[in-house]
Design an enzyme around this catalytic site. Sequence first.
Site, PDB file in Angstrom:
ATOM      1  N   SER A 146       0.837  -1.206   0.000  1.00  0.00           N
ATOM      2  CA  SER A 146       0.000   0.000   0.000  1.00  0.00           C
ATOM      3  C   SER A 146       0.865   1.246   0.000  1.00  0.00           C
ATOM      4  CB  SER A 146      -0.902   0.040   1.233  1.00  0.00           C
ATOM      5  OG  SER A 146      -1.640   1.252   1.217  1.00  0.00           O
ATOM      6  N   LYS A 155      -4.457  -6.732   3.283  1.00  0.00           N
ATOM      7  CA  LYS A 155      -4.400  -5.565   2.398  1.00  0.00           C
ATOM      8  C   LYS A 155      -5.807  -5.207   1.905  1.00  0.00           C
ATOM      9  CE  LYS A 155      -2.833  -2.411  -0.551  1.00  0.00           C
ATOM     10  NZ  LYS A 155      -3.705  -2.264  -1.675  1.00  0.00           N
TER      11      LYS A 155
HETATM   12  P1  NBP Z   1      -0.790  -2.057 -14.180  1.00  0.00           P
HETATM   13  O1  NBP Z   1      -1.756  -2.673 -13.249  1.00  0.00           O
HETATM   14  O2  NBP Z   1      -1.235  -0.980 -15.071  1.00  0.00           O
HETATM   15  O3  NBP Z   1      -0.164  -3.240 -15.078  1.00  0.00           O
HETATM   16  C1  NBP Z   1       0.771  -2.969 -16.093  1.00  0.00           C
HETATM   17  C2  NBP Z   1       1.867  -4.004 -16.085  1.00  0.00           C
HETATM   18  O4  NBP Z   1       1.325  -5.324 -16.260  1.00  0.00           O
HETATM   19  C3  NBP Z   1       2.848  -3.795 -17.211  1.00  0.00           C
HETATM   20  O5  NBP Z   1       4.130  -4.112 -16.737  1.00  0.00           O
HETATM   21  C4  NBP Z   1       2.359  -4.801 -18.241  1.00  0.00           C
HETATM   22  O6  NBP Z   1       3.343  -5.182 -19.156  1.00  0.00           O
HETATM   23  C5  NBP Z   1       2.027  -5.945 -17.354  1.00  0.00           C
HETATM   24  N1  NBP Z   1       1.248  -6.995 -17.993  1.00  0.00           N
HETATM   25  C6  NBP Z   1      -0.037  -6.996 -18.427  1.00  0.00           C
HETATM   26 BR1  NBP Z   1      -1.161  -5.570 -18.343  1.00  0.00          BR
HETATM   27  N2  NBP Z   1      -0.420  -8.153 -18.951  1.00  0.00           N
HETATM   28  C7  NBP Z   1       0.664  -8.940 -18.878  1.00  0.00           C
HETATM   29  C8  NBP Z   1       0.912 -10.284 -19.280  1.00  0.00           C
HETATM   30  N3  NBP Z   1      -0.042 -11.041 -19.791  1.00  0.00           N
HETATM   31  N4  NBP Z   1       2.161 -10.774 -19.081  1.00  0.00           N
HETATM   32  C9  NBP Z   1       3.109 -10.026 -18.518  1.00  0.00           C
HETATM   33  N5  NBP Z   1       2.940  -8.753 -18.127  1.00  0.00           N
HETATM   34  C10 NBP Z   1       1.720  -8.211 -18.297  1.00  0.00           C
HETATM   35  O7  NBP Z   1       0.511  -1.571 -13.389  1.00  0.00           O
HETATM   36  P2  NBP Z   1       0.615  -0.724 -12.022  1.00  0.00           P
HETATM   37  O8  NBP Z   1      -0.382   0.373 -11.941  1.00  0.00           O
HETATM   38  O9  NBP Z   1       2.049  -0.425 -11.907  1.00  0.00           O
HETATM   39  O10 NBP Z   1       0.209  -1.779 -10.888  1.00  0.00           O
HETATM   40  C11 NBP Z   1       0.891  -3.007 -10.716  1.00  0.00           C
HETATM   41  C12 NBP Z   1       0.203  -3.812  -9.641  1.00  0.00           C
HETATM   42  O11 NBP Z   1       0.271  -3.104  -8.404  1.00  0.00           O
HETATM   43  C13 NBP Z   1      -1.291  -4.061  -9.890  1.00  0.00           C
HETATM   44  O12 NBP Z   1      -1.637  -5.345  -9.430  1.00  0.00           O
HETATM   45  C14 NBP Z   1      -1.969  -3.015  -9.052  1.00  0.00           C
HETATM   46  O13 NBP Z   1      -3.269  -3.377  -8.676  1.00  0.00           O
HETATM   47  C15 NBP Z   1      -1.031  -2.949  -7.867  1.00  0.00           C
HETATM   48  N6  NBP Z   1      -1.082  -1.707  -7.104  1.00  0.00           N
HETATM   49  C16 NBP Z   1      -1.173  -0.513  -7.707  1.00  0.00           C
HETATM   50  C17 NBP Z   1      -1.207   0.656  -6.970  1.00  0.00           C
HETATM   51  C18 NBP Z   1      -1.281   1.980  -7.624  1.00  0.00           C
HETATM   52  O14 NBP Z   1      -1.368   2.989  -6.905  1.00  0.00           O
HETATM   53  N7  NBP Z   1      -1.237   2.066  -8.939  1.00  0.00           N
HETATM   54  C19 NBP Z   1      -1.110   0.586  -5.603  1.00  0.00           C
HETATM   55  C20 NBP Z   1      -0.980  -0.634  -4.991  1.00  0.00           C
HETATM   56  C21 NBP Z   1      -0.963  -1.782  -5.761  1.00  0.00           C
HETATM   57  P3  NBP Z   1       3.482  -4.375 -20.567  1.00  0.00           P
HETATM   58  O15 NBP Z   1       4.305  -3.184 -20.255  1.00  0.00           O
HETATM   59  O16 NBP Z   1       4.165  -5.348 -21.431  1.00  0.00           O
HETATM   60  O17 NBP Z   1       2.091  -4.030 -21.026  1.00  0.00           O
END
Ligand code: NBP
Length: 477
Positions: free
Chosen positions: A128, A183
């Site tokens: 988080s 979480k």
């Molecule tokens: P995203 O949730 O937007 O995911 C993007 C990433 O997933 C990219 O690296 C993308 O690769 C990869 N990806 C996808 Br989409 N499909 C894939 C596949 N089939 N194989 C391999 N890679 C794949 O990224 P984020 O916002 O950085 O969040 C990452 C995680 O952290 C999520 O689970 C999110 O819920 C969690 N989270 C986010 C926050 C926040 O504030 N954003 C906070 C806490 C937790 P690519 O570049 O090749 O498309």
Amino acid sequence: AAANIGVVGLAVMGSNLARNLASREGNTVAVFNRSPERTRALLSEHPEAEFVGTETVQAFADALQRPRTAIIMVQAGAATDAVIDQLTEVFEPGDIIVDGGNALFTDTIRREAAVRETGIHFVGAGISGGEEGALNGPSIMPGGSAESYETLGPILASIAARADDGEPCVTHIGTDGAGHFVKMVHNGIEYADMQLIAESYDLLRHVGGYEPAQIADIFTEWDSGELESYLIQITAEVLRQVDAETGKPLVDVILDAAGMKGTGTWTVQQALALGVPATGIAEAVFARGVSGRADQRAAVRATIDARPQPADVGDTFVDDVRRALYSSKVIAYAQGFDTILAGGAEYGWALDPGAIAKIWREGCIIRARFLNTIAEAYSRNRRLESLIADEFFASAVADGAPAWRRVVSVAALSGVPAPAFSSSLSYYDSIGAERLPAALVQGQRDFFGAHTYRRNDRDGIFHTLWSGDRSEVRTDA
Ligand code: NBP
């Protein structure tokens, strides 16, 4: 093999987490992303960082020292499964795969069982703090084997946020899905906390007559007391913001439809399944739901000719709202911890509520001074029946109750919705009641369905012959 830790998935969260890891003494971080452009961009934007860029999963595995430790930060769901499959192909028994995404804890339980078959450890870690936290220190909630935590713990401790007493905001929560479960409830509590602050704003504005900038000052003042928290601080910032285009407070031009990504709903679904009355969290999720029903809102609004005038309030109104907010917040956290402990009992995790409160003190969205007080309550009594049965919180809520009742009454009289304030007060009045009308509900159930009832004056299970002579029979004898 040059790297002691790896990160897969280099969107905003993964690249910030990788930078955080690389900034710690002694760490070299292998990085990998499905699309190599992201990996190249990270390396070129941060030449100072100790990264080993890799463009195939095999190269990523080869770059890691054993036991290999890799944190996955990709989209929750199918993407996470795809990456786990790829890593288990190239990793070996004893290696550790950590999913740092927002997985549903039941997915984590399933994945842990499947990965364990290969001899590889699987850890579901709730992280988080958003992108800023990932970069500068998040609160981390890892669930997995105690053995894997021996390797992983020190690495996570090195990047986690630190509380004022220097303790890192990470602890081994429990096995398999425990981290993601905790979480999830953290996010549910976050929903409740945000809704309570929003209701406070609405009352100060529409009953108290204060403008957004004045309310920002009120929140800033509250932030120096027991309500001190990140959410109160950002609320003041949002309320102070003026829209460049119209010159109005930004809050007046933002569409009043709150979005959500699902973790609040998951929490309420779990609370319902576990039989935990997490009413504050549920009201917060429903309040977002109401806000989003634009057509229904318009249709009903069109039928309402006149709204009530704001009730007259005295000088104590601002302080009353502060006390109502604090009391309601205690209820929301009490219900959140009830959900956590019920989840622990259901899924077989020995959860330590005091340790969980401590790791939420910094790094995460609900970070607050208040969490120290919760940790103290659980250190006084680990088996507390309810947070509001703790002596400190019991008297804090009792002291605040008269103000809380005034605020809920004023909200009702003024027609200002305060669902979380009023339902948490009802919860308090219910859970603390000498006797509840549940006795009558039992009578009704026995009448129409012969569902039987127990008596409070002797043992046994009873039924009244409602359609006969209305005598009572004992059914268990
Ligand atoms: P995203 O949730 O937007 O995911 C993007 C990433 O997933 C990219 O690296 C993308 O690769 C990869 N990806 C996808 Br989409 N499909 C894939 C596949 N089939 N194989 C391999 N890679 C794949 O990224 P984020 O916002 O950085 O969040 C990452 C995680 O952290 C999520 O689970 C999110 O819920 C969690 N989270 C986010 C926050 C926040 O504030 N954003 C906070 C806490 C937790 P690519 O570049 O090749 O498309």
